[in-house]
Motif scaffolding. Structure first.
Motif, mmCIF file in Angstrom:
data_model
loop_
_atom_site.group_PDB
_atom_site.id
_atom_site.type_symbol
_atom_site.label_atom_id
_atom_site.label_comp_id
_atom_site.label_asym_id
_atom_site.label_seq_id
_atom_site.Cartn_x
_atom_site.Cartn_y
_atom_site.Cartn_z
ATOM 1 N N ALA A 13 3.074 53.243 -1.561
ATOM 2 C CA ALA A 13 3.313 52.917 -2.969
ATOM 3 C C ALA A 13 2.182 53.433 -3.844
ATOM 4 C CB ALA A 13 3.453 51.406 -3.137
ATOM 5 N N GLU A 14 0.953 53.269 -3.381
ATOM 6 C CA GLU A 14 -0.196 53.761 -4.146
ATOM 7 C C GLU A 14 -0.145 55.271 -4.299
ATOM 8 O OE1 GLU A 14 -5.098 53.765 -3.892
ATOM 9 O OE2 GLU A 14 -3.926 52.451 -2.579
ATOM 10 N N GLU A 15 0.222 55.955 -3.216
ATOM 11 C CA GLU A 15 0.311 57.410 -3.283
ATOM 12 C C GLU A 15 1.479 57.860 -4.158
ATOM 13 O OE1 GLU A 15 0.295 61.233 -0.279
ATOM 14 O OE2 GLU A 15 -0.762 59.377 0.178
ATOM 15 N N TYR A 16 2.586 57.136 -4.077
ATOM 16 C CA TYR A 16 3.754 57.449 -4.909
ATOM 17 C C TYR A 16 3.409 57.328 -6.391
ATOM 18 C CZ TYR A 16 8.133 56.466 -7.378
ATOM 19 O OH TYR A 16 9.151 56.461 -8.287
ATOM 20 N N ILE A 17 2.737 56.258 -6.756
ATOM 21 C CA ILE A 17 2.365 56.034 -8.148
ATOM 22 C C ILE A 17 1.464 57.152 -8.656
ATOM 23 C CG2 ILE A 17 1.022 54.514 -9.666
ATOM 24 C CD1 ILE A 17 2.094 52.174 -7.917
ATOM 25 N N THR A 18 0.512 57.550 -7.828
ATOM 26 C CA THR A 18 -0.419 58.609 -8.224
ATOM 27 C C THR A 18 0.278 59.960 -8.310
ATOM 28 O OG1 THR A 18 -2.246 57.433 -7.154
ATOM 29 C CG2 THR A 18 -2.567 59.776 -7.629
ATOM 30 N N THR A 19 1.105 60.269 -7.312
ATOM 31 C CA THR A 19 1.758 61.577 -7.243
ATOM 32 C C THR A 19 2.820 61.739 -8.320
ATOM 33 O OG1 THR A 19 1.413 61.629 -4.848
ATOM 34 C CG2 THR A 19 3.047 63.155 -5.754
ATOM 35 N N ARG A 20 3.624 60.716 -8.501
ATOM 36 C CA ARG A 20 4.725 60.796 -9.464
ATOM 37 C C ARG A 20 4.310 60.397 -10.876
ATOM 38 N NH1 ARG A 20 9.512 61.336 -6.433
ATOM 39 N NH2 ARG A 20 8.863 62.712 -4.733
ATOM 40 N N ALA A 30 6.908 45.046 -8.496
ATOM 41 C CA ALA A 30 7.980 45.127 -7.506
ATOM 42 C C ALA A 30 7.425 45.159 -6.090
ATOM 43 C CB ALA A 30 8.835 46.364 -7.770
ATOM 44 N N VAL A 31 6.368 45.932 -5.883
ATOM 45 C CA VAL A 31 5.777 46.053 -4.551
ATOM 46 C C VAL A 31 5.231 44.706 -4.086
ATOM 47 C CG1 VAL A 31 3.903 47.104 -3.218
ATOM 48 C CG2 VAL A 31 5.264 48.505 -4.794
ATOM 49 N N ARG A 32 4.522 44.016 -4.960
ATOM 50 C CA ARG A 32 3.944 42.720 -4.576
ATOM 51 C C ARG A 32 5.030 41.704 -4.239
ATOM 52 N NH1 ARG A 32 -0.126 44.079 -8.465
ATOM 53 N NH2 ARG A 32 1.101 43.138 -10.150
ATOM 54 N N ALA A 33 6.160 41.777 -4.947
ATOM 55 C CA ALA A 33 7.270 40.865 -4.644
ATOM 56 C C ALA A 33 7.787 41.109 -3.233
ATOM 57 C CB ALA A 33 8.390 41.047 -5.666
ATOM 58 N N LEU A 34 7.926 42.373 -2.864
ATOM 59 C CA LEU A 34 8.399 42.684 -1.516
ATOM 60 C C LEU A 34 7.358 42.305 -0.464
ATOM 61 C CD1 LEU A 34 10.458 43.784 0.424
ATOM 62 C CD2 LEU A 34 9.652 46.112 -0.084
ATOM 63 N N LEU A 35 6.098 42.531 -0.750
ATOM 64 C CA LEU A 35 5.041 42.145 0.189
ATOM 65 C C LEU A 35 5.054 40.634 0.419
ATOM 66 C CD1 LEU A 35 2.038 44.367 -1.007
ATOM 67 C CD2 LEU A 35 3.607 44.778 0.896
ATOM 68 N N ASN A 73 15.168 49.287 -8.097
ATOM 69 C CA ASN A 73 15.078 50.727 -8.338
ATOM 70 C C ASN A 73 13.690 51.253 -7.986
ATOM 71 O OD1 ASN A 73 17.708 50.830 -9.234
ATOM 72 N ND2 ASN A 73 17.188 50.804 -11.410
ATOM 73 N N THR A 74 12.664 50.455 -8.280
ATOM 74 C CA THR A 74 11.292 50.860 -7.966
ATOM 75 C C THR A 74 11.085 50.951 -6.466
ATOM 76 O OG1 THR A 74 10.405 49.876 -9.991
ATOM 77 C CG2 THR A 74 8.865 50.213 -8.172
ATOM 78 N N ILE A 75 11.476 49.910 -5.732
ATOM 79 C CA ILE A 75 11.315 49.914 -4.276
ATOM 80 C C ILE A 75 12.131 51.036 -3.646
ATOM 81 C CG2 ILE A 75 11.666 48.604 -2.161
ATOM 82 C CD1 ILE A 75 9.370 47.582 -3.875
ATOM 83 N N THR A 76 13.332 51.243 -4.154
ATOM 84 C CA THR A 76 14.181 52.324 -3.636
ATOM 85 C C THR A 76 13.501 53.676 -3.818
ATOM 86 O OG1 THR A 76 16.205 51.081 -4.115
ATOM 87 C CG2 THR A 76 16.427 53.467 -3.858
ATOM 88 N N ALA A 77 12.925 53.912 -4.988
ATOM 89 C CA ALA A 77 12.257 55.189 -5.264
ATOM 90 C C ALA A 77 11.047 55.383 -4.357
ATOM 91 C CB ALA A 77 11.837 55.247 -6.722
ATOM 92 N N ILE A 78 10.288 54.327 -4.128
ATOM 93 C CA ILE A 78 9.097 54.437 -3.264
ATOM 94 C C ILE A 78 9.505 54.758 -1.837
ATOM 95 C CG2 ILE A 78 7.201 53.111 -2.228
ATOM 96 C CD1 ILE A 78 6.983 51.625 -4.920
ATOM 97 N N LEU A 79 10.530 54.078 -1.327
ATOM 98 C CA LEU A 79 10.967 54.352 0.046
ATOM 99 C C LEU A 79 11.623 55.726 0.172
ATOM 100 C CD1 LEU A 79 12.315 50.921 1.352
ATOM 101 C CD2 LEU A 79 10.110 52.013 1.761
ATOM 102 N N ASN A 80 12.351 56.156 -0.847
ATOM 103 C CA ASN A 80 12.911 57.519 -0.816
ATOM 104 C C ASN A 80 11.801 58.551 -0.726
ATOM 105 O OD1 ASN A 80 15.585 56.743 -0.914
ATOM 106 N ND2 ASN A 80 15.765 56.965 -3.133
#
Length: 294
Positions: A13-20, A30-35, A73-80
């Motif tokens: 997730a951290e890498e996704y946020i930085t890259t995208r 969203a990530v913290r909710a899933l964690l 949608n956020t979690i889906t995008a990170i996992l994709n």
């Protein structure tokens, strides 16, 4: 070369946020909710049961269905992103989640009358703090609150009567179409001029600029107290009102989208060319501008 070094959800997730280059704060909610419900695991180990657990958790916390959908949608995008970079051949367990009653809990946002706008503009100009000045600036430009709160002083061109909306190191813009230049109406010019009295050398609203970014939520909460006490509406209703005012003035749809930084979905051709020149946009803005000097 861009293959993630670590393959747990938090690391990816951290890498996704930085890259995208997406908004870190909303993504991490969203990530913290899933964690919380499923823990920080290898991305390939998450299953549909984890998605159901996330859905139940978000609903139990009173989130509206639109918010739940954004989190998914956020979690889906990170996992994709993770599946693509790690070459994982697996169906995303968070995609196409059914949310019962989706959209039925949405409340239609109110809009301001012309008299309410005039009253609000006058009251804000007489304020002894800089916060209410956001009201006429938002009302006369149709900007998102974060777009205004994150303005640099250099984005304000009072000589040309133009506000430049562009990304900076403290505040991104929502979409590529959000970067734009807006002609200032007379009332917007007066409000921005007064706001400059509270600015520093770099930021128009420095109280909401911190080392780690633009605290637009704090500004929104402060302004909401001011607007709700008077009209029972939030500042975002100004943006809805702005679009209605442009419609009433029979401004072309493409020009409306350009002025507000909205994604245009009317035609494929709307994305071609450079858009309306500034002098044309100024005519449209002058047509809806409210002069409160008298």
């Amino acid at each position: 070369s861009v293959r993630p070094a670590k393959t747990t959800l938090a690391a990816v997730a951290e890498e996704y946020i930085t890259t995208r280059r997406v908004d870190a704060k909303s993504s991490m909610v969203a990530v913290r909710a899933l964690l919380t419900v499923a823990g920080d695991r290898e991305v390939h180990t998450y299953k549909r049961d984890d998605a159901r657990a996330l859905l139940a958790y978000l609903q139990s916390n009173g989130n509206k269905t639109a918010t739940v959908r954004r989190r998914f949608n956020t979690i889906t995008a990170i996992l994709n992103y993770a599946y693509q970079e790690l070459e994982i051949d697996k169906r995303n367990p968070f995609s196409k989640m059914t949310i019962v009653g989706e959209g039925l809990d949405a409340a239609k946002r109110g809009t301001f009358t012309e008299q309410e706008l005039r009253d609000g503009y006058k009251q804000s100009m007489n304020s002894v703090t800089g916060i209410p000045l956001l009201f006429p600036i938002l009302g006369e430009t149709g900007c998102r609150l974060a777009e205004v709160v994150g303005l640099r002083v250099e984005d304000v061109d009072l000589d040309a009567l133009v506000l430049h909306l562009r990304p900076n190191d403290k505040r991104r813009l929502k979409t590529t179409g959000s970067e734009r230049s807006l002609p200032l109406t007379e009332t917007a010019y007066l409000a921005v001029t007064k706001a400059l009295e509270y600015s520093n050398e770099e930021w128009l609203f420095p109280r909401y600029i911190k080392e780690d970014g633009c605290y637009a939520v704090h500004a929104s909460n402060a302004l909401a107290k001011w607007t709700k006490r008077r009209w029972g509406m939030t500042a975002h209703s100004l943006r809805h009102t702005f679009r209605d005012r442009l419609r009433a003035a029979e401004v072309p749809l493409e020009a409306i989208d350009q002025l507000g930084g909205w994604s245009s979905v009317s035609t494929i051709g709307s994305s071609y060319g450079q858009g309306y020149p500034l002098e044309h946009l100024r005519k449209y803005m002058d047509a809806i501008g409210l002069d409160t000097r008298h």
